[in-house]
Design a protein around this motif. Sequence first.
Motif, PDB file in Angstrom:
ATOM      1  N   GLN A   1       0.859  -1.079   0.013  1.00  0.00           N
ATOM      2  CA  GLN A   1      -0.210   0.050   0.132  1.00  0.00           C
ATOM      3  C   GLN A   1       0.801   1.045   0.057  1.00  0.00           C
ATOM      4  O   GLN A   1       0.606   2.296  -0.736  1.00  0.00           O
TER       5      GLN A   1
ATOM      6  N   LYS B   1       6.314  14.481   3.081  1.00  0.00           N
ATOM      7  CA  LYS B   1       5.558  13.313   2.782  1.00  0.00           C
ATOM      8  C   LYS B   1       5.605  13.132   1.185  1.00  0.00           C
ATOM      9  O   LYS B   1       5.858  12.098   0.765  1.00  0.00           O
TER      10      LYS B   1
ATOM     11  N   ASP C   1      -5.991  -0.926   6.797  1.00  0.00           N
ATOM     12  CA  ASP C   1      -5.912  -0.463   5.626  1.00  0.00           C
ATOM     13  C   ASP C   1      -6.552   0.896   5.396  1.00  0.00           C
ATOM     14  O   ASP C   1      -5.786   1.783   4.842  1.00  0.00           O
TER      15      ASP C   1
ATOM     16  N   GLN D   1      -4.296   3.517   7.005  1.00  0.00           N
ATOM     17  CA  GLN D   1      -3.273   3.772   6.290  1.00  0.00           C
ATOM     18  C   GLN D   1      -3.384   4.813   5.104  1.00  0.00           C
ATOM     19  O   GLN D   1      -2.801   5.583   5.106  1.00  0.00           O
ATOM     20  N   ARG D   2      -4.509   4.596   4.665  1.00  0.00           N
ATOM     21  CA  ARG D   2      -4.903   5.718   3.540  1.00  0.00           C
ATOM     22  C   ARG D   2      -5.186   6.980   4.158  1.00  0.00           C
ATOM     23  O   ARG D   2      -4.589   8.164   3.717  1.00  0.00           O
TER      24      ARG D   2
ATOM     25  N   GLU E   1      -3.962   8.050   6.884  1.00  0.00           N
ATOM     26  CA  GLU E   1      -2.627   8.675   7.340  1.00  0.00           C
ATOM     27  C   GLU E   1      -1.994   9.441   6.045  1.00  0.00           C
ATOM     28  O   GLU E   1      -1.277  10.328   6.244  1.00  0.00           O
ATOM     29  N   ASN E   2      -1.871   8.683   4.702  1.00  0.00           N
ATOM     30  CA  ASN E   2      -1.549   9.298   3.738  1.00  0.00           C
ATOM     31  C   ASN E   2      -1.928  10.481   3.538  1.00  0.00           C
ATOM     32  O   ASN E   2      -1.355  11.460   2.988  1.00  0.00           O
ATOM     33  N   GLU E   3      -3.237  10.805   3.724  1.00  0.00           N
ATOM     34  CA  GLU E   3      -4.017  11.928   3.396  1.00  0.00           C
ATOM     35  C   GLU E   3      -3.661  12.747   4.545  1.00  0.00           C
ATOM     36  O   GLU E   3      -4.368  14.178   4.703  1.00  0.00           O
ATOM     37  N   MET E   4      -2.961  12.600   5.616  1.00  0.00           N
ATOM     38  CA  MET E   4      -2.823  13.399   6.858  1.00  0.00           C
ATOM     39  C   MET E   4      -4.046  13.659   7.718  1.00  0.00           C
ATOM     40  O   MET E   4      -3.940  14.862   8.248  1.00  0.00           O
TER      41      MET E   4
ATOM     42  N   LYS F   1      -4.253  11.837  -7.681  1.00  0.00           N
ATOM     43  CA  LYS F   1      -3.865  10.978  -6.323  1.00  0.00           C
ATOM     44  C   LYS F   1      -3.535  12.327  -5.367  1.00  0.00           C
ATOM     45  O   LYS F   1      -4.113  11.971  -4.162  1.00  0.00           O
ATOM     46  N   LEU F   2      -2.858  13.127  -5.704  1.00  0.00           N
ATOM     47  CA  LEU F   2      -2.279  14.142  -4.710  1.00  0.00           C
ATOM     48  C   LEU F   2      -3.473  15.272  -4.492  1.00  0.00           C
ATOM     49  O   LEU F   2      -3.630  15.627  -3.303  1.00  0.00           O
TER      50      LEU F   2
ATOM     51  N   ALA G   1      -6.518  15.069  -1.579  1.00  0.00           N
ATOM     52  CA  ALA G   1      -6.370  15.214  -0.292  1.00  0.00           C
ATOM     53  C   ALA G   1      -6.016  16.604   0.312  1.00  0.00           C
ATOM     54  O   ALA G   1      -6.059  16.909   1.319  1.00  0.00           O
ATOM     55  N   LEU G   2      -5.595  17.306  -0.634  1.00  0.00           N
ATOM     56  CA  LEU G   2      -5.626  18.756  -0.283  1.00  0.00           C
ATOM     57  C   LEU G   2      -6.765  19.635  -0.465  1.00  0.00           C
ATOM     58  O   LEU G   2      -7.006  20.654   0.158  1.00  0.00           O
TER      59      LEU G   2
END
Lengths: 217, 217
Positions: free
Chosen positions: A48, A147, B45, B48-49, B51-54, B147-148, B151-152
């Motif tokens: 992932q 990140k 899962d 973690q997603r 977390e990646n998006e903060m 993808k980026l 999240a913003l």
Amino acid sequence: MSRASDRAYRKIRSFILSGEVRPGMQLTEERLSEVSGVSRTPVRDAVQRLENEMLLVRSASKRLSVADWSNDEIDEMFTLRGMLESHAVERAAQRMDAKRLNQLREINEALTKAIDQATPDIATFLTTNRQFHDLILDCAQSPRLSKLLPALIEQPVVRRTAHQYSREDLMQSRADHEELIAAFTAKDEAWASSVMTSHIRRAFHSFSVATKIGVEE
Amino acid sequence: MSRASDRAYRKIRSFILSGEVRPGMQLTEERLSEVSGVSRTPVRDAVQRLENEMLLVRSASKRLSVADWSNDEIDEMFTLRGMLESHAVERAAQRMDAKRLNQLREINEALTKAIDQATPDIATFLTTNRQFHDLILDCAQSPRLSKLLPALIEQPVVRRTAHQYSREDLMQSRADHEELIAAFTAKDEAWASSVMTSHIRRAFHSFSVATKIGVEE
DNA sequence: CGGATTGCATTTGTATACAATAGAATGTCA
DNA sequence: TGACATTCTATTGTATACAAATGCAATCCG
């Protein structure tokens, strides 16, 4: 002792970056768990992470494969990296201190040694170059950039063509770093930012020449 | 039927975006699995997603909590969003076609209806506004941006203050969209890009006013 | 009383078994 | 033969049990 998911992550990542597994190649979680010596659970964690870095991709049917980028995607990767690193360097210029400035100088001296030889030491160049950019990122004090940027910097296509860079390319990189240090010393954000913009775009040019891509024929 | 990890992701995410769980609040995977009605595996899962998006962060000791951003981080979030959306809009301008241009017009008409009322329909405004930006992102044809950027864009701090926006803010947004459409029609990337830059920065200003942050006192 | 230390409770990390699902292979019938 | 349905198989998704690590509090000692 590190966690199993981290070990799996590093192992799979190194396979991809080194080119040991080729772009487009299909993988299975079970195979990866054999290779990395841990069970599927931590492998899925690692996968992932690598998906988020876009080193791995999943097809519509959730099958896993090594990412294979188009020239357009590679070009854009450098463009985004240029935008974000220029921004990072602006922040870094505002937050730079004497101690880190000296560290930057030391790193660039090590880099100079690596390329001032009959046959440049590319491995050391890559390592110290990365240290330089990482330290700047650290100075920028932005969790978000910390990140996002590493995923744009560490790329298989770049890694594999690095040994084809000419001495002029390496010397120019070193000179760019010198100028960045000067800009930091002068606390001139705009200067630092513009140097970084051309630094990255120049890196893209070197890469394009080395791989013969990016040139319409 | 959707996957359990997706359901968990959406559920936890909605808790965060709605403010039902507050920034800084500690969470445990087990608690989240109870709340979302699935086992810890898919919850991990989802986490973690996020977390990646903060939206979630882990402390040094791997304990989980809802992200709590500093004013500096919020400011930078808008800055990065401005850079990336401006870039997206440039790509979109190059790749725009008549069909999608019409879709953009329709979306902006719906947006107009939502705000041309005695009491503006903020929920509809947010939805159609998001549709507008998503369609542009789609036209940009960049997996990386796709993808980026989300999240913003989707952020709790923004979501929660949206109902405080003034009618002028909403009207200005609509006008920005109109101008973007004009720039697309003219295939003028630079125009589109600059409009988007001010559009996002203006959104930050509205947000700052609504929350009284970002102003040194 | 203050600070280190040990033991317990909580939480995260990992392995494994099994369920669900997508693709491939096989068979069937017009 | 070829299109379609039907197993079969490979792969991913989920649940659960257990291991490891971490925080906390009671305890011990100076």
